[in-house]
Design a protein around this motif. Structure first.
Motif, short mmCIF file in Angstrom:
data_model
loop_
_atom_site.label_atom_id
_atom_site.label_comp_id
_atom_site.label_asym_id
_atom_site.label_seq_id
_atom_site.Cartn_x
_atom_site.Cartn_y
_atom_site.Cartn_z
N ILE A 29 1.09 -1.27 0.06
CA ILE A 29 -0.02 0.14 0.21
C ILE A 29 0.87 1.30 -0.09
O ILE A 29 1.64 1.45 0.83
CB ILE A 29 -0.86 -0.05 1.12
CG1 ILE A 29 -1.86 -1.17 1.28
CG2 ILE A 29 -1.83 1.50 1.15
CD1 ILE A 29 -2.71 -1.48 2.72
N ILE A 30 0.76 2.00 -1.24
CA ILE A 30 1.78 3.35 -1.11
C ILE A 30 0.72 4.54 -0.94
O ILE A 30 -0.16 4.61 -1.71
CB ILE A 30 2.35 3.47 -2.46
CG1 ILE A 30 3.35 2.30 -2.69
CG2 ILE A 30 3.01 4.82 -2.54
CD1 ILE A 30 4.16 2.24 -4.20
N GLN A 31 1.14 5.25 0.16
CA GLN A 31 0.38 6.46 0.42
C GLN A 31 1.02 7.70 -0.03
O GLN A 31 2.37 7.86 0.13
CB GLN A 31 0.30 6.61 1.79
CG GLN A 31 -0.23 8.14 2.36
CD GLN A 31 -0.32 8.14 3.90
OE1 GLN A 31 -0.72 7.11 4.40
NE2 GLN A 31 -0.16 9.32 4.37
N TRP A 32 0.24 8.29 -1.18
CA TRP A 32 0.97 9.67 -1.45
C TRP A 32 0.31 10.77 -1.45
O TRP A 32 -0.99 11.13 -1.24
CB TRP A 32 0.47 9.34 -3.38
CG TRP A 32 1.09 10.38 -3.98
CD1 TRP A 32 2.31 10.43 -4.89
CD2 TRP A 32 0.48 11.85 -4.64
NE1 TRP A 32 2.46 11.68 -5.71
CE2 TRP A 32 1.44 12.43 -5.49
CE3 TRP A 32 -0.87 12.31 -4.13
CZ2 TRP A 32 1.02 13.73 -5.73
CZ3 TRP A 32 -0.99 13.47 -4.64
CH2 TRP A 32 -0.21 14.22 -5.37
N ASN A 33 1.29 11.55 -0.70
CA ASN A 33 0.71 12.61 0.22
C ASN A 33 0.76 13.84 -0.93
O ASN A 33 1.80 14.44 -1.42
CB ASN A 33 1.54 13.14 1.27
CG ASN A 33 1.30 12.03 2.31
OD1 ASN A 33 0.37 11.39 2.42
ND2 ASN A 33 2.41 11.76 3.06
N GLY A 34 -0.51 14.44 -1.28
CA GLY A 34 -0.43 15.67 -1.89
C GLY A 34 0.40 16.73 -1.56
O GLY A 34 0.56 17.05 -0.30
N PRO A 35 1.23 17.64 -2.41
CA PRO A 35 2.01 18.73 -1.90
C PRO A 35 1.14 19.89 -1.04
O PRO A 35 2.14 20.22 -0.10
CB PRO A 35 2.56 19.27 -3.23
CG PRO A 35 2.31 18.47 -4.23
CD PRO A 35 1.17 17.64 -3.89
N GLU A 36 0.11 19.86 -1.06
CA GLU A 36 -0.63 20.86 -0.30
C GLU A 36 -1.34 20.14 0.94
O GLU A 36 -2.18 20.79 1.54
CB GLU A 36 -1.71 21.69 -1.20
CG GLU A 36 -0.62 22.62 -2.19
CD GLU A 36 -1.69 23.26 -3.22
OE1 GLU A 36 -2.80 23.56 -2.77
OE2 GLU A 36 -1.27 23.76 -4.38
N SER A 37 -1.07 18.91 1.04
CA SER A 37 -1.88 18.48 2.11
C SER A 37 -1.17 18.39 3.54
O SER A 37 -0.05 19.06 3.45
CB SER A 37 -1.96 16.80 1.93
OG SER A 37 -0.56 16.05 1.87
N ASN A 38 -1.85 18.58 4.70
CA ASN A 38 -1.31 18.94 5.93
C ASN A 38 -1.07 17.55 6.82
O ASN A 38 -1.33 16.62 6.47
CB ASN A 38 -2.31 19.92 6.68
CG ASN A 38 -3.66 19.42 7.01
OD1 ASN A 38 -3.80 18.31 7.72
ND2 ASN A 38 -4.74 19.75 6.42
N ARG A 39 -0.52 18.05 7.89
CA ARG A 39 0.21 17.04 8.77
C ARG A 39 -1.03 16.04 9.34
O ARG A 39 -0.88 14.83 9.41
CB ARG A 39 0.80 17.71 9.95
CG ARG A 39 1.50 16.63 10.87
CD ARG A 39 2.11 17.34 11.99
NE ARG A 39 1.27 18.10 12.79
CZ ARG A 39 0.55 17.36 13.89
NH1 ARG A 39 0.73 16.13 14.36
NH2 ARG A 39 -0.23 18.04 14.69
#
Length: 841
Positions: free
Chosen positions: A166-176
């Protein structure tokens, strides 16, 4: 039979069923709770603290027949259970916070439906390929979307689920916060659906070059990305003015056919609801509440839910509008909040408030005992008292925009033309605590009010942010404020207490005295005329020759005693006791002659029973939003944000350690706006109290169940993200991958991988330096060799019952939140609790 179908629901804490194509209710396996097929409808019940809630959930692609069947089942369940449950209509993507709160790890929307051959959960099946779009911060949802780069955007998080990876991709503008919630969902999928055998990896969308091997896997599945990512999708929220636009409609069949007619707008009062009818409360199109009177006709009650749905269509409201249905006597806390006054059946009456430990059918009147305050924080919260008011008091007056200390012999004398700062210091657990009151006179200038706030910040800084700040408007003094002056609080309508300033002599002054004991008494100046009198109180009439103590027929002996004590403070002149209806002529002459005044029996004022409400105040999405948190606990207090706790009598602003200045400033403005726009017509003078993380008084903590006073001594965020960095694989180390969607994948242990720590600019939490695998016991064994390891998985020299002793000092403090010395001082249960949280138990 109906009995066979519904009997179990009243005994279970929760139960979820889905409606199949045969229009039958089919139980959902417990391990599948939180997974919803978009083509189905579901019914969820929850029996909590004696109140049952029935939710029916509508998938976006479910049929009209399924939706109708779900509504019928809910109506039948409600009838079988005597109309006691509160019914909720939930629509995919627009679920109520209450419904979302049931699924702590988040809600997953799956394509298709059970009848199309899909199952809710297939444990240990790895031939999977799907892309989940994660949205939300407090309560997240995961929607299956097309497995394509076209589904991605800059502001959200996506889980590429390939069975064993499972790969979690975090958007550049997502927060902590979003990142943390997403990784918890990924962990939940791994543990519940893959038996803990899947590997979780994370890619930071803004730094994809730092994870070349993970990006290679993603591109194998998704193809090469062409063109830029889509912009972030904003979260739509109703504004305060929209939710405060309340209208009440009556549903009646008195004319032979059902008629819906508007009868009132806010502020609503309880007496508008008649037992013989049903009503619809429209909250600005955001939410619809249906109230069923106990004497309404069976047809009115049975068709209440369908009428609400028809009402939504007639008003052209979105089909996703939330609907709540309840019967008389079973109203939800949210429904009661929409009314200016609400009286419960059997509610006790009388002046002041009472407290009874526990909930029983008979409510005994118990004298308020200040010694119980810290033993029972819930009592402190309800009585709004942090201690017995025996602490130290310092008072300053704002003079020429600066602080001027007030002599102790005039403490308790407040003038309406001034502003004051009152610092109260008391001890709790051998540690000094502070409350800073800002008292604002009704006739003070705007410059003085501004200076008072400015000076409060200076005093707060002097004590390193420890004081709890309370804004007090004249005439709205909270109970603890009265108590610290021990029956000597006198409020003058105008004038100033400044030295050298001569206030105009009014000749005659009239004071109303209220209170029965030192801790709840004050004297307030009122216009010196007969119409100001009230038969229920004590009044002091001060003239140039005499001070009259006027006792109304309705006042008690305790009130008379407090009146005598207050008369000695106000005047050194002779005192004359005057009983109502036995006044001498001189008394009426001083007041300008006789006039009608309030002389009814003492009003048995009810204290409204309102449930506390918690709101998150955050600009993490790019704009300032207030989001309500249902069924809140201490865990919901996020150190990155400001939280607003509404207890009706007071508003608390809780400031997290990492909250930014914009959130802090906007939160206070929004608190004022919240009061001004509240549908129940709230008092704008309601005290607003500022509380900083780690310095919470019992008047605040008492509203939270099982408050942990040690929580802030352990850096929860630090621990979560130290675990976060150890539980994921950011790049490198893939030995083999035979099949992307379910093939065999192996990884080296984390401490042997080439993974680098997240840089401070990209990491959602503090960077964690991995321990060297070559460390000896003198410098500590790497934490990843100890965390969540059974006896057979530990290095030979490690005692399984004392894993913490083998950590380096740095890892020890990082995982357990204290030094070894401080840790060893803790009781054994507390040590074990911390070890469990850190995976070392």
């Amino acid at each position: 039979s109906k009995k066979d179908q519904f009997t179990g629901t009243s005994h279970l804490s929760s139960l979820t069923n889905h409606i199949n194509l045969k229009m039958q209710m089919v139980p959902v396996p417990e391990q599948a709770y939180g997974n919803f097929f978009e083509g189905d409808c579901y019914i969820t019940t929850l029996n909590s603290t004696g109140q049952m809630d029935i939710h029916y959930w509508i998938g976006n692609t479910s049929s009209q027949d399924e939706q109708g069947a779900a509504a019928i089942y809910v109506t039948q369940m409600d009838e079988f259970l005597g109309g006691k449950p509160i019914q909720h209509r939930e629509v995919q993507g627009c679920e109520s916070p209450k419904f979302q709160s049931y699924f702590k790890s988040g809600m997953v929307y799956k394509k298709g439906g059970v009848e199309s051959g899909f199952r809710h959960v297939d444990t240990n099946v790895y031939n999977i390929l799907r892309l989940l779009h994660i949205k939300g911060m407090k309560n997240i949802t995961a929607t299956e979307v097309n497995v394509s780069w076209n589904s991605f955007n800059k502001g959200d998080i996506f889980l590429l689920d390939m069975g064993k990876v499972i790969i979690q991709w975090n958007g550049p503008e997502s927060n902590r916060r979003e990142k943390l919630k997403a990784v918890l969902l990924a962990n939940d999928i791994r543990d519940r659906e893959r038996g803990g055998r899947a590997q979780i990896a994370v890619v930071e969308g803004g730094c994809e070059g730092d994870s070349p091997e993970l990006m290679k896997i993603m591109e194998t599945v998704l193809g090469k990305r062409e063109g830029p990512l889509k912009e972030a999708i904003p979260d739509d929220r109703p504004d305060l003015y929209q939710t405060s636009n309340i209208r009440l409609y009556q549903v009646s069949d008195a004319s032979g056919s059902l008629v819906v007619q508007e009868v009132a707008t806010q502020p609503l009062t309880q007496d508008l609801l008649h037992s013989s009818d049903c009503y619809i409360v429209d909250q600005g199109g955001v939410s619809i509440s249906v109230w069923k009177g106990k004497d309404a006709s069976p047809e009115e009650r049975r068709s209440a839910l369908s009428r609400a749905v028809g009402f939504i269509k007639a008003k052209n409201y979105p089909s996703s509008t939330h609907v709540e249905v309840m019967c008389e006597g079973g109203e939800s806390a949210m429904f009661k909040q929409l009314f200016k006054t609400w009286k419960e059946k059997g509610q006790t009456r009388g002046l002041g408030s009472t407290y009874s430990v526990g909930k029983t059918a008979k409510v005994d009147q118990i004298k308020f005992d200040v010694m119980q305050l810290h033993a029972c924080p819930e009592l402190a919260a309800q009585e709004r008292m942090v201690d017995d008011a025996s602490g130290e008091v310092q008072v300053w007056r704002i003079e020429n925009l600066e602080l001027q200390e007030v002599p102790q012999n005039t403490h308790g004398q407040f003038y309406g033309g001034d502003c004051y700062l009152v610092l109260y210091t008391y001890m709790k657990s051998n540690k000094q605590q502070y409350i800073l009151y800002m008292w604002l006179g009704r006739h003070a200038t705007q410059d003085e009010i501004t200076a008072c706030a400015y000076q409060a910040v200076n005093v707060d800084n002097k004590y390193n942010g420890a004081p709890v700040q309370v804004r007090v408007t004249m005439g709205k003094e909270p109970r603890h404020f009265l108590a610290i002056f021990k029956g000597k609080l006198i409020i003058y309508e105008g004038g100033t207490g400044r030295a050298g300033v001569v206030n105009p002599d009014p000749g005659v002054r009239l004071f109303q005295v209220r209170g029965e004991q030192e801790w709840n008494t004050k004297a307030t100046e009122v216009p010196a005329r007969a119409s100001s009198l009230n038969s229920n109180d004590v009044f002091l009439l001060k003239t140039e020759q005499m001070c009259y103590l006027w006792y109304g027929k309705g006042c008690s002996g305790d009130e008379r005693e407090m009146g005598k004590a207050m008369a000695d403070l106000l005047s050194k002149q002779d005192k004359q006791t005057v009983m109502e209806s036995q006044e001498p002529a001189e008394f009426w002459v001083a007041l300008g002659g006789k006039a009608p005044y309030a002389s009814n029996k003492r009003l048995q004022q009810e204290k409204p029973l309102h449930q506390p409400r918690l709101f998150e105040c955050s600009n993490q999405t790019g704009r300032f939003l207030m989001t309500e948190i249902d069924e809140f606990t201490q865990e919901d207090l996020d150190e990155d944000d400001v939280m607003l706790l509404d207890t009706w009598d007071e508003i608390f602003l809780w400031i997290g350690r990492s909250a930014n200045d914009y959130e802090t400033n906007e939160a206070h403005t929004s608190a004022v706006e919240y009061l001004n726009t509240h549908p129940a017509g709230r008092d704008p003078g309601t005290p607003i109290i500022t509380v900083k993380q780690g310095f919470e008084p019992p008047t605040f903590t008492g509203w939270f169940n099982a408050w942990d006073p040690h929580k802030w001594s352990v850096s929860v965020t630090l621990y979560v993200f130290s675990f976060y960095t150890r539980a994921i694989i950011k790049n490198g180390g893939f030995a083999q991958m035979n099949n992307i969607s379910g093939g065999q994948v192996s990884f080296p242990p984390f401490y042997k991988s080439k993974a680098a720590n997240p840089s401070p600019s990209n990491s959602p939490g503090p960077a964690v330096a991995p321990s060297s695998p070559t460390c000896k016991k003198a410098t500590g064994i790497p934490a990843e060799l100890l965390i969540n390891k059974g006896p057979g998985e530990l290095p030979n020299e490690v005692d399984p019952g004392k894993k913490e002793e083998y950590l380096s000092d740095a890892d020890f403090e990082l995982l357990l939140g204290s030094s070894r010395t401080d840790f060893n001082r803790l009781p054994k249960w507390r040590q074990n609790h911390l070890k469990k949280e850190a995976g070392l138990f």
